[in-house]
Design a protein around this motif. Sequence first.
Motif, PDB file in Angstrom:
ATOM      1  N   ARG A 121      -0.919   5.803   5.873  1.00 11.63           N
ATOM      2  CA  ARG A 121       0.447   5.299   6.077  1.00 11.63           C
ATOM      3  C   ARG A 121       1.045   5.897   7.360  1.00 11.63           C
ATOM      4  O   ARG A 121       1.656   5.184   8.159  1.00 11.63           O
ATOM      5  CB  ARG A 121       1.331   5.625   4.891  1.00 11.63           C
ATOM      6  N   GLU A 125       2.355   3.887  10.648  1.00 14.94           N
ATOM      7  CA  GLU A 125       3.712   4.049  11.173  1.00 14.94           C
ATOM      8  C   GLU A 125       3.678   4.482  12.631  1.00 14.94           C
ATOM      9  O   GLU A 125       4.480   4.005  13.441  1.00 14.94           O
ATOM     10  CB  GLU A 125       4.479   5.076  10.325  1.00 14.94           C
ATOM     11  N   SER A 130       5.138  -2.822  11.128  1.00 20.05           N
ATOM     12  CA  SER A 130       6.350  -3.063  10.342  1.00 20.05           C
ATOM     13  C   SER A 130       6.119  -2.670   8.886  1.00 20.05           C
ATOM     14  O   SER A 130       4.974  -2.518   8.444  1.00 20.05           O
ATOM     15  CB  SER A 130       6.748  -4.539  10.426  1.00 20.05           C
ATOM     16  N   ALA A 131       7.221  -2.538   8.132  1.00 16.42           N
ATOM     17  CA  ALA A 131       7.130  -2.140   6.720  1.00 16.42           C
ATOM     18  C   ALA A 131       6.322  -3.148   5.905  1.00 16.42           C
ATOM     19  O   ALA A 131       5.539  -2.766   5.031  1.00 16.42           O
ATOM     20  CB  ALA A 131       8.519  -1.961   6.133  1.00 16.42           C
ATOM     21  N   SER A 132       6.483  -4.425   6.186  1.00 18.01           N
ATOM     22  CA  SER A 132       5.736  -5.444   5.439  1.00 18.01           C
ATOM     23  C   SER A 132       4.242  -5.391   5.773  1.00 18.01           C
ATOM     24  O   SER A 132       3.394  -5.570   4.892  1.00 18.01           O
ATOM     25  CB  SER A 132       6.291  -6.838   5.712  1.00 18.01           C
ATOM     26  N   GLN A 133       3.915  -5.128   7.033  1.00 21.84           N
ATOM     27  CA  GLN A 133       2.507  -4.999   7.420  1.00 21.84           C
ATOM     28  C   GLN A 133       1.884  -3.782   6.736  1.00 21.84           C
ATOM     29  O   GLN A 133       0.751  -3.834   6.259  1.00 21.84           O
ATOM     30  CB  GLN A 133       2.373  -4.858   8.933  1.00 21.84           C
ATOM     31  N   GLN A 135       2.882  -2.390   3.936  1.00 18.37           N
ATOM     32  CA  GLN A 135       2.775  -2.652   2.508  1.00 18.37           C
ATOM     33  C   GLN A 135       1.559  -3.524   2.193  1.00 18.37           C
ATOM     34  O   GLN A 135       0.807  -3.232   1.264  1.00 18.37           O
ATOM     35  CB  GLN A 135       4.035  -3.320   1.984  1.00 18.37           C
ATOM     36  N   SER A 136       1.335  -4.569   2.953  1.00 15.51           N
ATOM     37  CA  SER A 136       0.176  -5.432   2.698  1.00 15.51           C
ATOM     38  C   SER A 136      -1.132  -4.686   2.975  1.00 15.51           C
ATOM     39  O   SER A 136      -2.119  -4.868   2.260  1.00 15.51           O
ATOM     40  CB  SER A 136       0.260  -6.720   3.500  1.00 15.51           C
ATOM     41  N   GLU A 138      -1.548  -1.447   2.624  1.00 15.37           N
ATOM     42  CA  GLU A 138      -1.721  -0.499   1.515  1.00 15.37           C
ATOM     43  C   GLU A 138      -2.227  -1.189   0.259  1.00 15.37           C
ATOM     44  O   GLU A 138      -3.031  -0.626  -0.479  1.00 15.37           O
ATOM     45  CB  GLU A 138      -0.410   0.234   1.227  1.00 15.37           C
ATOM     46  N   GLU A 139      -1.755  -2.416   0.006  1.00 16.86           N
ATOM     47  CA  GLU A 139      -2.235  -3.165  -1.159  1.00 16.86           C
ATOM     48  C   GLU A 139      -3.725  -3.437  -1.034  1.00 16.86           C
ATOM     49  O   GLU A 139      -4.476  -3.284  -2.003  1.00 16.86           O
ATOM     50  CB  GLU A 139      -1.462  -4.480  -1.301  1.00 16.86           C
TER      51      GLU A 139
END
Length: 181
Positions: A121, A125, A130-133, A135-136, A138-139
């Motif tokens: 993470r 960063e 971006s936060a959405s990138q 998050q995806s 990390e999923e």
Amino acid sequence: MENSSESTASSSILALKYGFINGLLSFLFSTLVNVMGWAEQFQESMGWISGIWSLVLSVTVSYLCLREYREQNEGFMSYGQGLGLATLLGAISGLVAGGFNYIYIQFIDNSVIQRQMDIARERMEDQGMSASQIQSAEEMTSMFMNPGMQFVIVVIMSIIFNFFLGLIVSAVVKREKPVFE
């Protein structure tokens, strides 16, 4: 025909012996890196050190295994025998390292995976994602970051790595029997 079965038995025993040694040393090094916290402190340099350590260890163990096999077979070893033995050594090494890694992560220190996710993470960063990138990503990453999947990945990568390494080491160690002897 008797020589062939003795040769096969000795190659299996050698692959077990050296595969266990390689797998155990690989696991101990990665455990040392995690326990000492070196992975978090020196992310980039530890990657290089780990890579060099793995390469030196694998080359040394493969060379010793193939040389011992050749010595046990009257000083001769074909390229194919060496490549097969190196690949078998990789499978056993992967099973040992992956098995110990699974036990360590599952039963001893289950925070290893979370620390790896935190490092990933931070890197994302730092790259300005971006936060959405993030998050995806990390999923997707979390599907592969469980002890069972890491075991499978370690075994497969060990087999592939030792196969390619065996291509080189077998060429160096091989000594074909003379055709007209």
